[in-house]
Design an enzyme around this catalytic site. Sequence first.
Site, PDB file in Angstrom:
ATOM      1  N   ARG A 182       4.957 -14.314   7.334  1.00  0.00           N
ATOM      2  CA  ARG A 182       5.652 -15.560   7.683  1.00  0.00           C
ATOM      3  C   ARG A 182       5.031 -16.197   8.917  1.00  0.00           C
ATOM      4  O   ARG A 182       5.289 -17.365   9.217  1.00  0.00           O
ATOM      5  CB  ARG A 182       7.138 -15.353   7.870  1.00  0.00           C
ATOM      6  CG  ARG A 182       7.535 -14.503   9.057  1.00  0.00           C
ATOM      7  CD  ARG A 182       9.036 -14.280   9.056  1.00  0.00           C
ATOM      8  NE  ARG A 182       9.768 -15.520   9.215  1.00  0.00           N
ATOM      9  CZ  ARG A 182       9.964 -16.111  10.391  1.00  0.00           C
ATOM     10  NH1 ARG A 182       9.439 -15.594  11.484  1.00  0.00           N
ATOM     11  NH2 ARG A 182      10.657 -17.219  10.480  1.00  0.00           N
TER      12      ARG A 182
ATOM     13  N   PRO B 199       8.436   7.537  10.866  1.00  0.00           N
ATOM     14  CA  PRO B 199       9.434   7.564  11.936  1.00  0.00           C
ATOM     15  C   PRO B 199       8.841   8.044  13.264  1.00  0.00           C
ATOM     16  O   PRO B 199       9.423   7.831  14.314  1.00  0.00           O
ATOM     17  CB  PRO B 199      10.494   8.549  11.415  1.00  0.00           C
ATOM     18  CG  PRO B 199       9.906   9.230  10.250  1.00  0.00           C
ATOM     19  CD  PRO B 199       8.763   8.407   9.756  1.00  0.00           C
TER      20      PRO B 199
ATOM     21  N   ASP C 164      12.050 -18.483  16.768  1.00  0.00           N
ATOM     22  CA  ASP C 164      12.773 -17.320  16.212  1.00  0.00           C
ATOM     23  C   ASP C 164      13.252 -16.396  17.332  1.00  0.00           C
ATOM     24  O   ASP C 164      12.705 -16.400  18.426  1.00  0.00           O
ATOM     25  CB  ASP C 164      11.809 -16.500  15.340  1.00  0.00           C
ATOM     26  CG  ASP C 164      11.629 -17.113  13.956  1.00  0.00           C
ATOM     27  OD1 ASP C 164      12.389 -18.028  13.627  1.00  0.00           O
ATOM     28  OD2 ASP C 164      10.722 -16.663  13.241  1.00  0.00           O
TER      29      ASP C 164
ATOM     30  N   GLU D 207       7.432  14.661   3.340  1.00  0.00           N
ATOM     31  CA  GLU D 207       7.487  14.811   4.803  1.00  0.00           C
ATOM     32  C   GLU D 207       6.377  14.012   5.470  1.00  0.00           C
ATOM     33  O   GLU D 207       6.174  14.133   6.673  1.00  0.00           O
ATOM     34  CB  GLU D 207       7.367  16.298   5.160  1.00  0.00           C
ATOM     35  CG  GLU D 207       8.487  17.160   4.600  1.00  0.00           C
ATOM     36  CD  GLU D 207       9.860  16.611   4.932  1.00  0.00           C
ATOM     37  OE1 GLU D 207      10.655  16.396   4.005  1.00  0.00           O
ATOM     38  OE2 GLU D 207      10.108  16.332   6.123  1.00  0.00           O
TER      39      GLU D 207
HETATM   40  N1  LIG Z   1      10.615   3.877  10.983  1.00  0.00           N
HETATM   41  C1  LIG Z   1      11.060   3.736   9.624  1.00  0.00           C
HETATM   42  C2  LIG Z   1      10.469   4.785   8.696  1.00  0.00           C
HETATM   43  C3  LIG Z   1       9.195   4.668   8.187  1.00  0.00           C
HETATM   44  C4  LIG Z   1       8.725   5.650   7.315  1.00  0.00           C
HETATM   45  C5  LIG Z   1       9.541   6.733   7.007  1.00  0.00           C
HETATM   46  C6  LIG Z   1       9.073   7.810   6.118  1.00  0.00           C
HETATM   47  C7  LIG Z   1       9.976   8.781   5.701  1.00  0.00           C
HETATM   48  C8  LIG Z   1       9.549   9.805   4.866  1.00  0.00           C
HETATM   49  C9  LIG Z   1       8.212   9.881   4.463  1.00  0.00           C
HETATM   50  C10 LIG Z   1       7.314   8.922   4.892  1.00  0.00           C
HETATM   51  C11 LIG Z   1       7.744   7.894   5.722  1.00  0.00           C
HETATM   52  N2  LIG Z   1      10.795   6.837   7.531  1.00  0.00           N
HETATM   53  C12 LIG Z   1      11.233   5.884   8.378  1.00  0.00           C
END
Ligand SMILES: NCc1ccc(-c2ccccc2)nc1
Length: 239
Positions: free
Chosen positions: A154, A85, A169, A112
């Site tokens: 794709r 994230p 697209d 995490e």
């Molecule tokens: N952007 C989307 C996304 C990608 C990975 C994760 C994530 C959550 C916890 C641990 C490791 C990755 N969360 C959201």
Amino acid sequence: MRIDVLTIFPEYLAPLSQSLLGKATARGLVSIGVHDLRQWTDDVHRTVDDSPYGGGPGMVMRAEPWGRALESVRLPGARLVVPTPAGRPFTQQVAARWATEPALVFACGRYEGIDQRVADWAAEAGPVEEVSIGDYVLAGGESAVLVMVEAVTRLLPGVVGNAESVEFDSHADGLLEGPSYTRPASWRGHDVPPVLLSGDHAGIARWRREQSLRRTAQRRPDLVAQLDSASLTAAEQLV
Ligand SMILES: NCc1ccc(-c2ccccc2)nc1
């Protein structure tokens, strides 16, 4: 293209060897390997996580198993992608750029996230990108990898039947796709826009462009700012 995915939930990536992707793999356009990170643990409990330095909630994925896994799986110079994230946005442009790569390795974090030294160390042996597929937190990177692998594969030549259906697209030209229709011409009191039945191909193309600009201006004002000046002017007339 060679794609490798490292994860503690390999079964989660099963869809990658089905449907469109399955056919592409069968036709040799892409080869995919999914690997259980626990193969590279060094203890009887096959431990992949530990408490965070500095305290705080949750657990962090240990560097050691990742180091051994990447040494074993990652071809020299292969681009390493870490879904998080906290990453830079994954966009159609990023997908198009990755579609020219000979190899991609995806590292699925859980808990995490992964000890930061893994990405830092991996960057010594090739490109590393920490990317986000959107502003929400998942339980791990696996779902994000399914999304990114579909978006990239794709675009590989030969994977999608009708080449045109990739070229037009949403986001391919910076605009959202407009509405689509098929038979019947009238359905529950809703009629197909007459221009689409007119046979006036220039008029249809104009109408479709206007619909894309209108939809983009209404739904994604953030994209309007990135349009070229002609499109920008046209979109601004339609808000
Ligand atoms: N952007 C989307 C996304 C990608 C990975 C994760 C994530 C959550 C916890 C641990 C490791 C990755 N969360 C959201």
